[in-house]
Design a protein around this motif. Structure first.
Motif, short mmCIF file in Angstrom:
data_model
loop_
_atom_site.label_atom_id
_atom_site.label_comp_id
_atom_site.label_asym_id
_atom_site.label_seq_id
_atom_site.Cartn_x
_atom_site.Cartn_y
_atom_site.Cartn_z
N GLY A 176 0.82 -1.20 0.00
CA GLY A 176 0.00 0.00 0.00
C GLY A 176 0.85 1.26 0.00
N ARG A 177 1.93 1.25 0.80
CA ARG A 177 2.84 2.40 0.82
C ARG A 177 3.64 2.47 -0.48
NH1 ARG A 177 1.68 6.11 2.27
NH2 ARG A 177 3.60 7.03 3.05
N LEU A 178 3.85 1.31 -1.13
CA LEU A 178 4.55 1.32 -2.41
C LEU A 178 3.80 2.17 -3.42
CD1 LEU A 178 6.84 0.13 -4.21
CD2 LEU A 178 5.26 -1.73 -4.79
N ARG A 179 2.48 2.18 -3.33
CA ARG A 179 1.70 2.99 -4.26
C ARG A 179 2.01 4.47 -4.10
NH1 ARG A 179 -4.72 3.40 -5.68
NH2 ARG A 179 -4.63 5.28 -4.45
N THR A 180 2.22 4.89 -2.86
CA THR A 180 2.60 6.29 -2.63
C THR A 180 3.97 6.57 -3.23
OG1 THR A 180 1.32 6.36 -0.58
CG2 THR A 180 3.03 8.04 -0.86
N LEU A 181 4.91 5.66 -3.02
CA LEU A 181 6.25 5.85 -3.58
C LEU A 181 6.19 5.89 -5.11
CD1 LEU A 181 9.26 6.10 -3.01
CD2 LEU A 181 9.41 3.60 -3.00
N GLU A 182 5.30 5.11 -5.67
CA GLU A 182 5.10 5.11 -7.12
C GLU A 182 4.64 6.48 -7.60
OE1 GLU A 182 3.68 1.32 -9.36
OE2 GLU A 182 1.90 2.49 -8.85
N GLU A 183 3.69 7.07 -6.88
CA GLU A 183 3.21 8.42 -7.23
C GLU A 183 4.34 9.44 -7.14
OE1 GLU A 183 -0.24 10.01 -5.44
OE2 GLU A 183 -1.44 8.20 -5.67
N ILE A 184 5.13 9.36 -6.07
CA ILE A 184 6.22 10.32 -5.90
C ILE A 184 7.21 10.22 -7.06
CG2 ILE A 184 8.19 10.93 -4.44
CD1 ILE A 184 6.51 9.96 -2.03
N PHE A 185 7.54 8.99 -7.45
CA PHE A 185 8.45 8.77 -8.57
C PHE A 185 7.90 9.40 -9.85
CE2 PHE A 185 8.29 5.68 -12.18
CZ PHE A 185 9.43 6.13 -12.84
N VAL A 186 6.61 9.18 -10.13
CA VAL A 186 6.01 9.72 -11.35
C VAL A 186 6.01 11.24 -11.33
CG1 VAL A 186 3.89 9.91 -12.70
CG2 VAL A 186 4.62 7.68 -11.84
N VAL A 187 5.58 11.83 -10.22
CA VAL A 187 5.52 13.30 -10.13
C VAL A 187 6.92 13.90 -10.26
CG1 VAL A 187 4.98 15.24 -8.62
CG2 VAL A 187 3.39 13.32 -8.80
N ALA A 188 7.89 13.32 -9.55
CA ALA A 188 9.26 13.82 -9.64
C ALA A 188 9.79 13.69 -11.07
CB ALA A 188 10.17 13.06 -8.67
N GLY A 189 9.48 12.56 -11.72
CA GLY A 189 9.94 12.36 -13.08
C GLY A 189 9.32 13.34 -14.06
N VAL A 190 8.01 13.58 -13.91
CA VAL A 190 7.32 14.52 -14.80
C VAL A 190 7.89 15.92 -14.65
CG1 VAL A 190 5.11 15.69 -15.19
CG2 VAL A 190 5.18 13.19 -14.96
N ILE A 191 8.11 16.35 -13.43
CA ILE A 191 8.65 17.70 -13.20
C ILE A 191 10.09 17.78 -13.70
CG2 ILE A 191 9.31 19.36 -11.42
CD1 ILE A 191 6.83 18.51 -9.87
N ALA A 192 10.87 16.72 -13.50
CA ALA A 192 12.26 16.73 -13.94
C ALA A 192 12.36 16.75 -15.47
CB ALA A 192 13.00 15.52 -13.38
N TYR A 193 11.52 15.97 -16.15
CA TYR A 193 11.58 15.88 -17.61
C TYR A 193 10.94 17.09 -18.30
CZ TYR A 193 13.47 11.16 -18.15
OH TYR A 193 14.31 10.07 -18.16
N HIS A 194 9.89 17.60 -17.71
CA HIS A 194 9.12 18.64 -18.41
C HIS A 194 9.22 20.02 -17.77
CE1 HIS A 194 7.31 15.47 -20.81
NE2 HIS A 194 6.96 14.84 -19.71
N GLY A 195 9.65 20.09 -16.51
CA GLY A 195 9.59 21.36 -15.79
C GLY A 195 10.91 22.04 -15.55
#
Length: 328
Positions: A125-144
């Motif tokens: 269940g906590r892995l799902r949160t870590l998954e979200e953090i990875f995606v958000v960080a990746g999106v901001i790093a690649y596009h922002g």
């Protein structure tokens, strides 16, 4: 059925301490506490015995991740000056991504603690949160990145909380649990509403949605969710995310899985450990500069060594075998 049963949800006893069972518990408090400690210790020992090498690798990965992030943030801050507009823009961007990396480390530690105590489903269940953090960080790093196509993305992310502040205030007031002198008076509520209106005018109506901070990456009226965001990184996560939902929500799937004793707990532990290590490393790589270039010359490759070590530790955790020293 020959018997009738009464159930009282929310029952409040006048003197709960006088319950016969409560009195027995008080009399046996130290004994029961010792039994609980032993049970917890046995559970933890069993989990460690099954996944000893993986858990050790995850612990070392956590410690190394903290050290790598500390080095990276110090090295970046040393290069920035408050007098330069480009530096200020990069500093704001880096504050977002490094903050997400810090949160990833905290979430990873929670996952590790759950795995160490034999609670692999909770860890998933906590892995799902870590998954979200990875995606958000990746999106901001690649596009922002300030030099990229969407330099406003970090600020859109930071300010997104304010869109929901007025609604949250109304919900808190509706609970009736706030003290009489709470700060959410009419003027404060008006300020929150003005702030929400200001942000919607600044970023558009779609900014009001759950993932609205990322709306400028997509055509108008796109229904954004985590899967759609992950696709901008060429990553497909919807299946994994859905599978983890049963460990987060009180769904029928979760009910069935909790009743099944099919040995999946051990498999869950390996799955969670492997993916948690991968998500953490990828998130940290968004903030660890592999090379520092000064005057068109590569002056520092320390970050490259940190990144390589993190990848190696994630592979050790995945193999669930102890490291053997040098070589690939």
């Amino acid at each position: 059925m020959v018997d009738e049963f009464d159930f009282e949800i929310g029952r409040m006893a006048r003197s709960p301490k006088r319950s016969l069972i409560a009195q027995e518990i008080q009399a046996r408090w130290l004994e029961l506490s010792a039994v609980a400690d032993k049970l917890s210790g046995t559970q933890r020992a069993a989990a460690i015995a099954r996944r000893q090498d993986m858990l050790e690798a995850l612990r070392v990965l956590l410690l190394t991740g903290h050290e790598a992030l500390a080095w990276a943030t110090e090295r970046v801050s040393r290069s920035l000056t408050d007098s330069d507009d480009d530096d200020r823009a990069f500093g704001a961007y880096y504050a977002v991504t490094s903050g997400l990396a810090a949160r990833a480390l905290e979430t990873f530690e929670e996952i590790l603690c759950l795995l160490e105590n034999g609670l692999a489903r909770g860890a998933r269940g906590r892995l799902r949160t870590l998954e979200e953090i990875f995606v958000v960080a990746g999106v901001i790093a690649y596009h922002g990145d300030p030099a990229g196509d969407h330099p406003s993305l970090p600020m859109r992310y930071i300010e997104h909380r304010d869109v929901f502040a007025r609604g949250l205030a109304d919900e808190l007031i509706a609970t009736g649990s706030l003290p009489d002198n709470h700060a959410l008076d009419a003027e404060t509520l008006a300020q929150l509403e003005r702030r929400r209106t200001e942000l919607v005018e600044k970023y558009g109506k779609e900014y009001q949605r759950l993932w609205g901070w990322a709306s400028e990456l997509f055509p108008p009226k796109t229904q954004i969710n985590l899967g759609v965001l992950a696709e901008t990184l060429n990553v497909e996560l919807r299946g994994f995310y859905s599978l983890s939902s049963r460990h987060v929500h009180a769904s029928s799937e979760g009910w069935h899985e909790a009743r099944e004793d099919d040995g999946e707990e051990g498999d869950n532990a390996g799955f969670v450990g492997t993916f948690a290590a991968g998500y953490l490393v990828l998130t940290l790589q968004a903030v660890i500069p592999t090379r520092v270039v000064v005057d068109d010359e590569v002056a520092d490759r320390t970050g490259e060594a940190w990144s390589d070590a993190l990848v190696w530790l994630s592979l050790v955790a995945r193999s669930q075998e102890p490291p053997t020293g040098g070589g690939d």
